[in-house]
Scaffold this motif. Structure first.
Motif, PDB file in Angstrom:
ATOM      1  N   GLY A  63       0.555  -1.319   0.070  1.00 33.64           N
ATOM      2  CA  GLY A  63       0.052   0.199  -0.219  1.00 33.64           C
ATOM      3  C   GLY A  63       0.630   1.468  -0.281  1.00 33.64           C
ATOM      4  N   LYS A  64       2.437   1.301   0.343  1.00 31.65           N
ATOM      5  CA  LYS A  64       2.743   2.357  -0.008  1.00 31.65           C
ATOM      6  C   LYS A  64       3.854   2.568  -0.900  1.00 31.65           C
ATOM      7  N   ARG A  65       3.755   3.327  -1.555  1.00 27.24           N
ATOM      8  CA  ARG A  65       4.681   3.548  -3.202  1.00 27.24           C
ATOM      9  C   ARG A  65       6.028   4.185  -2.753  1.00 27.24           C
ATOM     10  N   PHE A  66       5.554   5.256  -1.557  1.00 26.63           N
ATOM     11  CA  PHE A  66       6.872   6.044  -1.380  1.00 26.63           C
ATOM     12  C   PHE A  66       7.838   5.215   0.068  1.00 26.63           C
ATOM     13  N   PRO A  67       9.266   5.668  -0.431  1.00 23.77           N
ATOM     14  CA  PRO A  67       9.776   5.214   0.711  1.00 23.77           C
ATOM     15  C   PRO A  67      10.023   5.491   2.055  1.00 23.77           C
ATOM     16  N   GLN A  68      10.913   4.703   2.871  1.00 24.41           N
ATOM     17  CA  GLN A  68      11.076   4.768   4.010  1.00 24.41           C
ATOM     18  C   GLN A  68      12.050   4.718   4.221  1.00 24.41           C
ATOM     19  N   LEU A  69      12.437   5.706   4.847  1.00 22.29           N
ATOM     20  CA  LEU A  69      13.782   6.591   5.605  1.00 22.29           C
ATOM     21  C   LEU A  69      14.825   6.566   6.514  1.00 22.29           C
ATOM     22  N   ASP A  70      15.918   5.465   6.207  1.00 24.59           N
ATOM     23  CA  ASP A  70      16.498   4.783   6.897  1.00 24.59           C
ATOM     24  C   ASP A  70      17.385   6.233   7.798  1.00 24.59           C
ATOM     25  N   LEU A  71      16.429   5.903   8.961  1.00 27.14           N
ATOM     26  CA  LEU A  71      17.531   7.136   9.723  1.00 27.14           C
ATOM     27  C   LEU A  71      18.472   6.764  11.319  1.00 27.14           C
ATOM     28  N   ARG A  72      18.746   5.194  10.808  1.00 27.56           N
ATOM     29  CA  ARG A  72      19.315   4.823  12.044  1.00 27.56           C
ATOM     30  C   ARG A  72      21.100   5.853  11.695  1.00 27.56           C
ATOM     31  N   PRO A  73      21.775   6.310  13.150  1.00 27.12           N
ATOM     32  CA  PRO A  73      22.558   6.325  13.527  1.00 27.12           C
ATOM     33  C   PRO A  73      23.732   5.748  12.782  1.00 27.12           C
ATOM     34  N   ALA A  74      25.388   5.782  12.668  1.00 25.89           N
ATOM     35  CA  ALA A  74      26.226   5.214  11.781  1.00 25.89           C
ATOM     36  C   ALA A  74      26.385   4.183  12.126  1.00 25.89           C
ATOM     37  N   SER A  75      26.771   4.392  13.483  1.00 26.35           N
ATOM     38  CA  SER A  75      26.732   3.374  14.499  1.00 26.35           C
ATOM     39  C   SER A  75      25.330   1.584  14.995  1.00 26.35           C
ATOM     40  N   ALA A  76      24.713   2.115  13.908  1.00 28.30           N
ATOM     41  CA  ALA A  76      23.168   1.075  14.984  1.00 28.30           C
ATOM     42  C   ALA A  76      23.396  -0.085  14.336  1.00 28.30           C
ATOM     43  N   SER A  77      22.666  -0.952  15.066  1.00 27.49           N
ATOM     44  CA  SER A  77      22.947  -2.379  14.636  1.00 27.49           C
ATOM     45  C   SER A  77      21.604  -2.140  13.266  1.00 27.49           C
ATOM     46  N   ASN A  78      22.338  -3.757  13.013  1.00 32.00           N
ATOM     47  CA  ASN A  78      21.002  -4.021  11.694  1.00 32.00           C
ATOM     48  C   ASN A  78      20.519  -5.182  11.287  1.00 32.00           C
ATOM     49  N   LYS A  79      19.551  -4.637  12.967  1.00 34.90           N
ATOM     50  CA  LYS A  79      18.928  -6.235  13.130  1.00 34.90           C
ATOM     51  C   LYS A  79      17.324  -4.727  12.688  1.00 34.90           C
ATOM     52  N   ILE A  80      17.065  -6.349  12.732  1.00 33.47           N
ATOM     53  CA  ILE A  80      15.734  -5.955  12.125  1.00 33.47           C
ATOM     54  C   ILE A  80      14.535  -4.664  12.772  1.00 33.47           C
ATOM     55  N   LYS A  81      14.589  -5.340  14.729  1.00 32.11           N
ATOM     56  CA  LYS A  81      14.008  -4.352  15.074  1.00 32.11           C
ATOM     57  C   LYS A  81      14.414  -2.664  15.268  1.00 32.11           C
ATOM     58  N   VAL A  82      15.793  -2.560  15.255  1.00 29.58           N
ATOM     59  CA  VAL A  82      16.437  -1.026  15.214  1.00 29.58           C
ATOM     60  C   VAL A  82      16.337  -0.798  14.094  1.00 29.58           C
ATOM     61  N   LEU A  83      15.848  -1.115  12.958  1.00 32.82           N
ATOM     62  CA  LEU A  83      15.678  -0.340  11.518  1.00 32.82           C
ATOM     63  C   LEU A  83      14.215  -0.227  11.805  1.00 32.82           C
ATOM     64  N   ASN A  84      13.864  -1.392  11.958  1.00 34.28           N
ATOM     65  CA  ASN A  84      11.743  -1.137  12.471  1.00 34.28           C
ATOM     66  C   ASN A  84      11.635   0.497  12.657  1.00 34.28           C
ATOM     67  N   GLU A  85      12.685   0.391  14.221  1.00 36.78           N
ATOM     68  CA  GLU A  85      11.963   1.184  15.118  1.00 36.78           C
ATOM     69  C   GLU A  85      12.525   2.758  14.306  1.00 36.78           C
ATOM     70  N   ASN A  86      13.840   3.071  13.684  1.00 36.83           N
ATOM     71  CA  ASN A  86      14.750   4.288  13.299  1.00 36.83           C
ATOM     72  C   ASN A  86      14.012   4.113  11.949  1.00 36.83           C
ATOM     73  N   THR A  87      13.124   4.500  11.219  1.00 38.77           N
ATOM     74  CA  THR A  87      12.390   4.376  10.646  1.00 38.77           C
ATOM     75  C   THR A  87      11.392   5.259   9.998  1.00 38.77           C
ATOM     76  N   HIS A  88      10.870   6.169   8.460  1.00 39.36           N
ATOM     77  CA  HIS A  88      10.555   6.666   8.859  1.00 39.36           C
ATOM     78  C   HIS A  88       9.927   7.286   7.171  1.00 39.36           C
ATOM     79  N   ASN A  89       8.424   6.666   7.351  1.00 36.74           N
ATOM     80  CA  ASN A  89       7.889   7.083   5.384  1.00 36.74           C
ATOM     81  C   ASN A  89       8.088   8.287   4.726  1.00 36.74           C
ATOM     82  N   LEU A  90       8.345   8.234   4.065  1.00 35.64           N
ATOM     83  CA  LEU A  90       8.398   9.523   3.370  1.00 35.64           C
ATOM     84  C   LEU A  90       6.878  10.604   2.793  1.00 35.64           C
TER      85      LEU A  90
END
Length: 294
Positions: free
Chosen positions: A116-143
């Motif tokens: 349902g979402k055509r516009f991207p999720q912005l990955d707003l994790r700091p450079a040192s953040a974990s690559n785990k999916i939970k961390v990714l989900n918590e640090n993204t926001h849709n455009l």
């Protein structure tokens, strides 16, 4: 991290709020520019820094020629985070004749199952953040959600641009160029026909959202040019502002974004991505507008 690095956003935020308060007492139109860029990223940081230069130069020179008050807030470097991005939007207080520009340069993606979402999720994790999916989900926001947040502030003209990938798998944004011609081309000088400037920024009540790539696509970043969508957008912006206009031309944003989309696609074909395949980057945008009584 040193304290001075950690506190940069807080200091800039304080100065920004003060300038915004002072600008409210003047009759001039404000152009509020929020730039978010992942400049510390090992893969795309250099390109993001080039993007900042391009965007700042464009809009600051525009403000000077159009007599707009320019208010700027940057979220970058060690201050790059979802918390600071959302905070930057929350403190915006445009008047009903002002302009808000939100520009993002960084990593982006789409959830494969989220059709349902055509516009991207912005990955707003700091450079040192974990690559785990939970961390990714918590640090993204849709455009598109950021777009709605910006619109809710009530400015006359809202422009939200996300220059990032929109693919459904992790992939490096930087790609090797097949030729070096782009890096030696001279960028057009910026001179402004005020009537065209008014056609772009004064004659409409509008909200515009732009993503550099459609769902499932990669967005190319170049260390020298910056992101190729932003590179073409800046060049076309400068060229368009030189042109004369008339009442029959219609809204020039459509023309600007369509030409940028076409040129970005052609340029992306000159890059190799994903096991030697040609780039296939097609920007997407939506324009909501009405005539303005500026």
């Amino acid at each position: 991290m040193q304290r001075t690095e950690r506190d940069t956003f807080l200091r800039n935020r304080k100065r920004f709020i003060k300038k915004m308060s002072i600008a409210e007492t003047t009759p001039a139109t404000k152009l509020i520019l929020v730039i978010v860029a992942n400049t510390n990223d090992a893969e795309i940081g250099k390109g993001c820094r080039q993007d900042i230069k391009s965007i700042r130069h464009m809009f600051k020179k525009l403000c000077k020629h159009m007599d707009f008050d320019c208010l700027e807030l940057l979220v970058m470097g060690h201050n790059y985070s979802k918390k600071n991005v959302l905070d930057a939007i929350s403190i915006l207080k445009p008047d009903d004749n002002d302009i808000v520009v939100f520009y993002y340069s960084g990593h982006g993606f789409s959830y494969k199952k989220d059709k349902g979402k055509r516009f991207p999720q912005l990955d707003l994790r700091p450079a040192s953040a974990s690559n785990k999916i939970k961390v990714l989900n918590e640090n993204t926001h849709n455009l598109a959600e950021l777009f709605e947040a910006v619109k809710s502030k009530g400015a006359r003209l809202n422009i939200v641009i996300g220059d990032c990938c929109n693919n459904t798998i992790k992939f490096k944004r930087v790609a090797q160029k097949q030729d070096a011609d782009f890096s030696i081309k001279k960028k057009p000088r910026m001179s402004i026909n005020k009537i065209m400037g008014e056609a772009l920024f004064c004659n409409y009540t509008a909200s515009i959202i732009v993503a550099a790539a459609d769902k499932g696509q990669f967005a190319v970043s170049d260390d020298k040019l910056g992101s190729i969508f932003t590179h073409n957008f800046a060049n076309n912006f400068k060229i368009l502002l030189k042109r004369p206009t008339n009442n029959e031309e219609g809204m020039p944003w459509q023309r600007l974004l369509q030409e940028t989309k076409e040129e970005t696609f052609e340029m992306s074909r000159k890059y190799e991505i994903e096991n030697g395949k040609q780039g296939n980057q097609k920007a997407i945008f939506e324009i909501q507008f009405d005539k303005s009584a500026y």
